[in-house]
Design an enzyme around this catalytic site. Structure first.
Site, PDB file in Angstrom:
ATOM      1  N   HIS A  37     -17.598 -15.781   4.546  1.00  0.00           N
ATOM      2  CA  HIS A  37     -16.346 -15.083   4.842  1.00  0.00           C
ATOM      3  C   HIS A  37     -16.145 -13.850   3.959  1.00  0.00           C
ATOM      4  O   HIS A  37     -15.866 -12.750   4.449  1.00  0.00           O
ATOM      5  CB  HIS A  37     -15.145 -16.015   4.638  1.00  0.00           C
ATOM      6  CG  HIS A  37     -15.185 -17.259   5.455  1.00  0.00           C
ATOM      7  ND1 HIS A  37     -15.763 -17.315   6.705  1.00  0.00           N
ATOM      8  CD2 HIS A  37     -14.724 -18.513   5.218  1.00  0.00           C
ATOM      9  CE1 HIS A  37     -15.647 -18.536   7.186  1.00  0.00           C
ATOM     10  NE2 HIS A  37     -15.028 -19.276   6.307  1.00  0.00           N
ATOM     11  N   GLU A  51      -6.720 -21.228  -1.346  1.00  0.00           N
ATOM     12  CA  GLU A  51      -6.369 -22.413  -0.574  1.00  0.00           C
ATOM     13  C   GLU A  51      -5.551 -23.351  -1.458  1.00  0.00           C
ATOM     14  O   GLU A  51      -5.862 -23.513  -2.636  1.00  0.00           O
ATOM     15  CB  GLU A  51      -7.622 -23.157  -0.099  1.00  0.00           C
ATOM     16  CG  GLU A  51      -8.542 -22.351   0.797  1.00  0.00           C
ATOM     17  CD  GLU A  51      -9.771 -23.163   1.198  1.00  0.00           C
ATOM     18  OE1 GLU A  51      -9.786 -23.689   2.310  1.00  0.00           O
ATOM     19  OE2 GLU A  51     -10.701 -23.267   0.373  1.00  0.00           O
ATOM     20  N   ASP A 111     -19.560 -21.999   0.040  1.00  0.00           N
ATOM     21  CA  ASP A 111     -18.649 -22.335   1.135  1.00  0.00           C
ATOM     22  C   ASP A 111     -17.834 -21.138   1.595  1.00  0.00           C
ATOM     23  O   ASP A 111     -17.565 -21.003   2.790  1.00  0.00           O
ATOM     24  CB  ASP A 111     -17.707 -23.469   0.693  1.00  0.00           C
ATOM     25  CG  ASP A 111     -16.807 -23.953   1.810  1.00  0.00           C
ATOM     26  OD1 ASP A 111     -17.323 -24.186   2.927  1.00  0.00           O
ATOM     27  OD2 ASP A 111     -15.598 -24.101   1.591  1.00  0.00           O
ATOM     28  N   LEU A 116     -13.362 -29.658  14.303  1.00  0.00           N
ATOM     29  CA  LEU A 116     -13.287 -28.255  14.698  1.00  0.00           C
ATOM     30  C   LEU A 116     -13.050 -28.123  16.198  1.00  0.00           C
ATOM     31  O   LEU A 116     -12.256 -27.290  16.642  1.00  0.00           O
ATOM     32  CB  LEU A 116     -14.567 -27.522  14.305  1.00  0.00           C
ATOM     33  CG  LEU A 116     -14.620 -26.039  14.707  1.00  0.00           C
ATOM     34  CD1 LEU A 116     -13.581 -25.232  13.941  1.00  0.00           C
ATOM     35  CD2 LEU A 116     -16.012 -25.459  14.481  1.00  0.00           C
ATOM     36  N   ALA A 166     -18.557 -32.195  20.166  1.00  0.00           N
ATOM     37  CA  ALA A 166     -17.291 -32.061  20.881  1.00  0.00           C
ATOM     38  C   ALA A 166     -16.233 -33.066  20.437  1.00  0.00           C
ATOM     39  O   ALA A 166     -15.053 -32.903  20.763  1.00  0.00           O
ATOM     40  CB  ALA A 166     -17.523 -32.199  22.392  1.00  0.00           C
ATOM     41  N   ARG A 171     -22.118 -37.888  20.029  1.00  0.00           N
ATOM     42  CA  ARG A 171     -22.910 -39.119  19.927  1.00  0.00           C
ATOM     43  C   ARG A 171     -22.182 -40.335  20.487  1.00  0.00           C
ATOM     44  O   ARG A 171     -22.807 -41.327  20.847  1.00  0.00           O
ATOM     45  CB  ARG A 171     -23.307 -39.358  18.470  1.00  0.00           C
ATOM     46  CG  ARG A 171     -24.342 -38.364  17.957  1.00  0.00           C
ATOM     47  CD  ARG A 171     -24.760 -38.646  16.533  1.00  0.00           C
ATOM     48  NE  ARG A 171     -23.656 -38.462  15.594  1.00  0.00           N
ATOM     49  CZ  ARG A 171     -23.727 -38.688  14.290  1.00  0.00           C
ATOM     50  NH1 ARG A 171     -24.867 -39.112  13.767  1.00  0.00           N
ATOM     51  NH2 ARG A 171     -22.686 -38.483  13.506  1.00  0.00           N
ATOM     52  N   GLY A 174     -15.726 -33.700  17.231  1.00  0.00           N
ATOM     53  CA  GLY A 174     -15.436 -33.364  15.837  1.00  0.00           C
ATOM     54  C   GLY A 174     -14.093 -32.675  15.650  1.00  0.00           C
ATOM     55  O   GLY A 174     -13.414 -32.285  16.608  1.00  0.00           O
ATOM     56  N   ARG A 209     -11.552 -30.244  18.185  1.00  0.00           N
ATOM     57  CA  ARG A 209     -10.181 -30.657  18.520  1.00  0.00           C
ATOM     58  C   ARG A 209      -9.151 -29.615  18.079  1.00  0.00           C
ATOM     59  O   ARG A 209      -8.214 -29.311  18.813  1.00  0.00           O
ATOM     60  CB  ARG A 209      -9.864 -32.007  17.861  1.00  0.00           C
ATOM     61  CG  ARG A 209     -10.580 -33.189  18.483  1.00  0.00           C
ATOM     62  CD  ARG A 209     -10.326 -34.466  17.683  1.00  0.00           C
ATOM     63  NE  ARG A 209      -8.911 -34.700  17.453  1.00  0.00           N
ATOM     64  CZ  ARG A 209      -8.074 -35.243  18.353  1.00  0.00           C
ATOM     65  NH1 ARG A 209      -8.534 -35.604  19.540  1.00  0.00           N
ATOM     66  NH2 ARG A 209      -6.797 -35.416  18.063  1.00  0.00           N
TER      67      ARG A 209
END
Length: 487
Positions: free
Chosen positions: A237, A213, A232, A17, A13, A46, A15, A19
Site C-alpha cells: 500500500h 490502525e 503487511d 474478504l 468465496a 473448500r 472467506g 463477504r
C-alpha cells in the site's frame, strides 16, 4: 477496450474478504447496471454446500455489510440468480472438472478469475484451471496480496502464474489503488497546472505518508505474526502511494505508460544497510494501553507468547533521481494507534525571503502544506498564508486552510467501495490500477534491504503503549531533520 468478461470465478468465496468486500461490490455493480448481460458469478471454496445454501450466506453478508439504503430486495433476488457455488480444493482434478462443467460454453465470452486465497494456493489453483481447460486468451486472473514474503518468493509466485498466463492477463490487486482519493493523486498532479511545476526538490521540503490502525491482531494471528507491519503495509500500500506521488508524468493515461513511470520511481529508492537502518528506520511493538477510551492488551498478550514481529514501522526513504534528490519521504504505519487514518502530507519549502518581518519581530510565515486524507474522511486541504483582518500597520499573517471535502463536493454521488472499481476494471481488462510484476519486485528489493539491515544490526522492536503514535524513536526520526509528524 476489450470485451468485458461474462463470467467471474471467485476462489476463497467463503472467506472474510469475499463477504465484506467482493460480494457487496458485485451487488452494487449489478444494482447500477454495470455488469455485462448474462453475467455469471461462480463461487468456489473448500466447504461442501449447494447453490441455495451459499446464496443464503451471500444474502446474509449483504445485510451485514451494505448500508440499509443500498439493500433492495428485488436487486438481491436477481443477484441470487446469477450466483452458483462449486466446491473446489487445489489439487483435486475431479472438482476442477466439475467446475469446468459449470462454466461450459461461456469461455468465449471471457472468464475473470479472482484468487482470494493464501499465496501458496495461487500456482496450484492456476494449474488446476489449466488442466481443466479453463485458461484461454480471454481468461484473466487477479491475485490478492501478499505476492510472496520477499523478493525470492515473490519471483516464485510470479513464475508459477507467469508460466500459465501472459503478463497482460495477470492483475495483481492492491485495494488502495481502487480508492477514489488515491486515484485523485493523478488528477491533482497532472490535471492542475499549479502543482506540477512545484512537484520536485525545488518546491517540496519533504513528504509524509501515514497509515494508522486502531485495531490489534483482530483474528489475524496466524497470518500477521512473522509478517509484520513492514511486509503487511509498507511493501504494498505505502510504496504504491509513494510511487504515484514520485512518478514522472506518464505520456498518456494507459496501463503501460502509468506503470512504466511508477516502476522507475520504485527502482530509484535508495537501498538501506545495517548502518542506515539504525538512523532511517524504527521498529515498534504495542504493549497494553488505551485506544478510544478502551483498555487493550499488548501484542505478546494477544499472541500468547513473546515475538519479535513489528506492529509499527517508520522509515525515512530517499528517491535517488533528479526530481527528488535530497527530499526525504517519511513513512509510518502501525497498529493500536490513537486514530484510524490514512493520509499524505506534502510539505512545501518556505518562501525564500519574507517581506513581512520588521524590527526583529517574526513574520509568522509558515510553509504551505498539502494534506490528502484517504480515510476515514476523504479530503484535500491546502494551507496558505493570509493577512489577519485588522487596522494594525504591521501585517500579521495566519494560516488559512483551503479545504475540499470530496464527500461534500460530490454529495450527490455515492462513495464507492474500492473493490467496485477494481472488479469493473478486471472484467474490462484495464490494468492501470493493478500492479505489474516489475513493480512488485522493485518494492520487494527495497523491503529486503531493510529486513536484511535489521537482521545484520540485530534491531529488535521497541515497545510503545497502545494509543500512542509508536515509539519515541519515531518522533526523533523526523525531528532530527527539523520536521514533525502531521497528527
Amino acid at each position: 477496450m476489450t470485451e468485458s468478461s461474462a463470467t467471474f470465478l471467485l476462489f476463497g468465496a467463503t472467506g472474510d474478504l469475499a463477504r465484506r468486500m467482493i460480494f457487496p461490490s458485485l451487488y452494487n455493480l449489478l444494482s447500477d447496471g454495470l455488469l455485462p448481460d448474462d453475467f455469471l458469478i461462480v463461487a468456489s471454496g473448500r466447504s461442501e454446500m449447494d447453490d441455495d445454501a451459499f446464496r443464503d450466506d451471500v444474502d446474509a453478508a449483504l445485510h451485514q455489510f451494505l448500508s440499509p439504503d443500498r439493500y433492495d430486495p428485488q436487486v438481491a433476488a436477481t443477484f441470487r440468480t446469477i450466483i452458483c457455488y462449486q466446491p473446489v480444493e487445489a489439487g483435486n482434478a475431479a472438482q476442477f472438472a466439475a467446475l469446468a462443467d459449470r462454466i461450459d460454453g461461456r469461455l468465449e465470452r471471457g472468464l475473470s478469475v479472482y484468487l482470494s486465497t493464501p499465496p501458496s494456493l495461487f500456482a496450484p489453483t492456476a494449474q488446476g484451471l489449466a488442466d481443466a481447460g479453463l485458461i484461454t486468451p480471454k481468461t484473466r486472473i487477479a491475485m490478492e496480496k501478499p505476492i510472496g514474503k520477499d523478493l525470492a518468493s515473490s519471483k516464485q509466485v510470479n513464475d508459477g502464474i507467469g508460466a500459465l498466463f501472459a503478463e497482460d492477463q495477470i492483475f495483481r490487486v492492491d485495494h488502495y489503488l481502487g480508492k477514489e482519493t488515491v486515484q485523485n493523486l493523478l488528477a491533482l498532479r497532472f490535471g492542475n497546472l499549479m502543482f506540477e511545476p512545484l512537484w520536485n526538490a525545488t518546491g517540496i521540503d519533504h513528504v509524509q505518508i501515514t497509515v494508522g490502525e486502531t485495531v490489534g491482531l483482530e483474528g489475524r494471528v496466524s497470518y500477521y505474526d512473522g509478517v509484520g507491519a513492514l511486509r503487511d503495509m509498507v511493501q504494498n500500500h505505502m510504496l504504491q502511494i509513494l510511487s504515484i506521488i514520485a512518478m514522472e508524468p506518464p505520456a498518456r493515461m494507459d496501463p503501460t505508460s502509468v506503470r512504466d513511470e511508477k516502476v522507475k520511481a520504485l527502482r530509484s529508492l535508495r537501498p538501506m544497510t545495517a548502518e542506515t537502518v539504525k538512523t532511517h528506520s524504527v521498529r515498534g511493538q504495542y504493549t497494553p494501553g488505551a485506544v478510544g477510551g478502551q483498555i487493550v492488551t499488548g501484542y505478546a498478550d494477544e499472541l500468547g507468547q513473546p515475538s519479535t514481529t513489528e506492529t509499527f514501522v517508520a522509515i525515512k526513504a530517499h528517491i535517488d533521481n533528479w526530481r527528488w534528490q535530497g527530499v526525504p519521504f517519511y513513512l509510518r504505519t502501525g497498529k493500536r494507534m490513537p486514530a484510524r487514518q490514512s493520509e499524505i502530507m506534502i510539505q512545501f519549502k518556505p518562501v525564500r525571503h519574507s517581506i513581512f518581518g520588521r524590527d526583529g519581530h517574526g513574520s509568522g510565515l509558515e510553509s504551505n502544506t498539502l494534506v490528502i486524507r484517504l480515510q476515514p474522511e476523504e479530503y484535500i486541504r491546502l494551507t496558505i498564508m493570509s493577512k489577519r483582518p485588522g487596522l494594525e500597520r504591521q501585517v500579521h499573517l495566519e494560516e488559512v486552510a483551503l479545504d475540499v471535502s470530496l464527500t461534500a463536493a460530490f454529495a450527490g454521488q455515492r462513495r464507492r467501495i474500492a473493490y467496485e472499481r477494481l472488479i469493473l476494471d478486471l472484467l474490462a481488462g484495464d490494468a492501470t490500477l493493478f500492479v505489474r510484476r516489475d513493480e512488485v519486485e522493485a518494492q520487494w528489493a527495497f523491503i529486503d534491504s531493510i529486513i536484511d539491515g535489521w537482521k545484520e544490526a540485530n534491531m529488535k522492536p521497541a515497545p510503545y503503549s497502545s494509543g500512542n503514535w509508536g515509539p519515541s524513536s519515531a518522533i526523533a526520526l523526523i525531528e532530527r531533520d527539523g520536521a514533525s509528524w502531521h497528527d
